[in-house]
Design a protein around this motif. Structure first.
Motif, mmCIF file in Angstrom:
data_model
loop_
_atom_site.group_PDB
_atom_site.id
_atom_site.type_symbol
_atom_site.label_atom_id
_atom_site.label_comp_id
_atom_site.label_asym_id
_atom_site.label_seq_id
_atom_site.Cartn_x
_atom_site.Cartn_y
_atom_site.Cartn_z
ATOM 1 N N GLY A 139 10.216 5.409 -1.575
ATOM 2 C CA GLY A 139 11.231 6.338 -2.051
ATOM 3 C C GLY A 139 11.263 6.432 -3.562
ATOM 4 N N GLY A 140 11.107 5.286 -4.233
ATOM 5 C CA GLY A 140 11.056 5.292 -5.688
ATOM 6 C C GLY A 140 9.845 6.028 -6.213
ATOM 7 N N GLU A 141 8.702 5.831 -5.542
ATOM 8 C CA GLU A 141 7.477 6.522 -5.953
ATOM 9 C C GLU A 141 7.613 8.032 -5.746
ATOM 10 O OE1 GLU A 141 3.737 6.705 -7.656
ATOM 11 O OE2 GLU A 141 5.021 4.936 -7.413
ATOM 12 N N ALA A 142 8.176 8.418 -4.607
ATOM 13 C CA ALA A 142 8.366 9.837 -4.332
ATOM 14 C C ALA A 142 9.272 10.474 -5.377
ATOM 15 C CB ALA A 142 8.945 10.036 -2.935
ATOM 16 N N MET B 145 10.372 1.116 2.249
ATOM 17 C CA MET B 145 11.095 2.371 2.045
ATOM 18 C C MET B 145 11.556 2.528 0.611
ATOM 19 S SD MET B 145 13.375 2.624 5.502
ATOM 20 C CE MET B 145 12.612 2.746 7.120
ATOM 21 N N LEU B 146 12.060 1.463 0.018
ATOM 22 C CA LEU B 146 12.496 1.551 -1.368
ATOM 23 C C LEU B 146 11.324 1.778 -2.312
ATOM 24 C CD1 LEU B 146 15.309 -1.135 -1.758
ATOM 25 C CD2 LEU B 146 15.532 1.343 -1.922
ATOM 26 N N VAL B 147 10.197 1.117 -2.036
ATOM 27 C CA VAL B 147 9.006 1.321 -2.861
ATOM 28 C C VAL B 147 8.542 2.768 -2.755
ATOM 29 C CG1 VAL B 147 6.577 0.708 -3.162
ATOM 30 C CG2 VAL B 147 8.270 -1.088 -2.753
ATOM 31 N N GLU C 264 0.786 -1.230 0.000
ATOM 32 C CA GLU C 264 0.000 0.000 0.000
ATOM 33 C C GLU C 264 0.815 1.275 0.000
ATOM 34 O OE1 GLU C 264 -2.474 0.300 3.467
ATOM 35 O OE2 GLU C 264 -0.797 0.503 4.855
ATOM 36 N N VAL C 265 2.127 1.163 0.270
ATOM 37 C CA VAL C 265 2.888 2.388 0.508
ATOM 38 C C VAL C 265 3.049 3.254 -0.740
ATOM 39 C CG1 VAL C 265 4.134 1.569 2.544
ATOM 40 C CG2 VAL C 265 5.067 1.126 0.250
ATOM 41 N N ALA C 266 3.104 2.652 -1.919
ATOM 42 C CA ALA C 266 3.257 3.472 -3.124
ATOM 43 C C ALA C 266 2.065 4.401 -3.298
ATOM 44 C CB ALA C 266 3.433 2.582 -4.356
ATOM 45 N N ALA C 267 0.867 3.857 -3.134
ATOM 46 C CA ALA C 267 -0.337 4.673 -3.299
ATOM 47 C C ALA C 267 -0.417 5.750 -2.225
ATOM 48 C CB ALA C 267 -1.581 3.786 -3.251
#
Length: 272
Positions: free
Chosen positions: A81-84, A77-79, A51-54
């Motif tokens: 951070g990449g989305e951000a 965090m990587l997911v 859920e963290v990307a959304a």
């Protein structure tokens, strides 16, 4: 640096009530969430990888914190951070324990390389370890201290790290340091009690993310560090010990007004 840009960010945060995504550790998660609320923003502390990307996509800023690390949080965090990075959402990485843990140190370098956070935050030992220079970490605490004798060398090391990574570097300690590689600000607010309760460094991290939602990166990092230092001074004036200080710190964050902030700010700008 003048005080006006700092006050402008304070006003922007209060008027926008931004959503801040914080992936942090369970030791400090409650205090971090309450600190975000206290200064006028909204926290969400989601860490499930699915859920963290959304959630990051809908946030105004992201904070990732390496304290008490787990496999799930590393993945998330990587997911996030990449989305951000992809969405242009400002991000802060807090290097908790990177000076004493090879796992955290290697992950931090991978995160910064892949996700390009706006701010790299840590104590002097954590930042020196991250930069590949000798450090004196004592667990998650700093063994390194800023002294009149090492100030010039320390500022140069942090400025070079900022230029190499493209991130503003925020070093917390008895004197907080913020640099973008071209200039540095020294902040002399705070009290020893801030180091006597857990999570105050983590609170600086989430406050940095809050401030990033309202203005430029360098000013935001300065404002976050100054805010917690000044709140600590106010809280120490009414506290009877570490327990009441913890409560008073949140009270001070929530009631700190612009006049008090301006009157107490001890800030020195140093050209590099």
């Amino acid at each position: 640096m003048t005080i006006e840009p700092l006050l402008q960010i304070r006003q922007a945060v209060r008027s926008r009530n931004p959503l801040i995504h914080c992936i942090t550790n369970p030791i400090s998660i409650n205090d971090c969430a309450n600190a975000v609320l206290a200064v006028g923003a909204q926290p969400i502390m989601a860490e499930h990888p699915q859920e963290v990307a959304a959630i990051t996509r809908g946030a105004a800023a992201l904070l990732v914190n390496l304290g008490n690390i787990t496999d799930t949080r590393l993945e998330s965090m990587l997911v996030s951070g990449g989305e951000a990075h992809e969405q242009g959402i400002p991000c802060v990485i807090d290097l908790v324990g990177a000076g004493c843990s090879l796992l955290r140190l290697q992950f931090a370098r991978k995160f910064v390389w892949n996700c390009q956070p706006a701010v790299i935050k840590g104590n002097l030992s954590e930042l020196k370890a991250f930069a590949g220079t000798p450090s004196q970490a004592a667990g998650v605490d700093a063994g390194d201290r800023l002294t009149p004798e090492n100030t010039a060398k320390t500022l140069d090391q942090l400025a070079r790290l900022s230029r190499r990574t493209g991130a503003v570097v925020l070093a917390t300690g008895e004197v907080d340091i913020v640099t973008d590689g071209r200039q540095a600000v020294l902040l002399r607010n705070g009290v020893p009690l801030l180091s006597r309760i857990t999570g105050t460094g983590c609170m600086v991290g989430v406050l940095t993310a809050v401030c990033l939602s309202g203005g430029d990166t360098f000013t935001a990092a300065v404002l976050a560090a100054a805010t917690l230092g000044i709140a600590g001074e106010l809280a120490a004036g009414t506290a009877h010990g570490t327990g009441s200080f913890r409560v008073s710190l949140l009270d001070a964050l929530s009631t700190l007004d612009d006049e008090t902030f301006a009157g107490r700010l001890r800030m020195e700008t140093v050209p590099l």
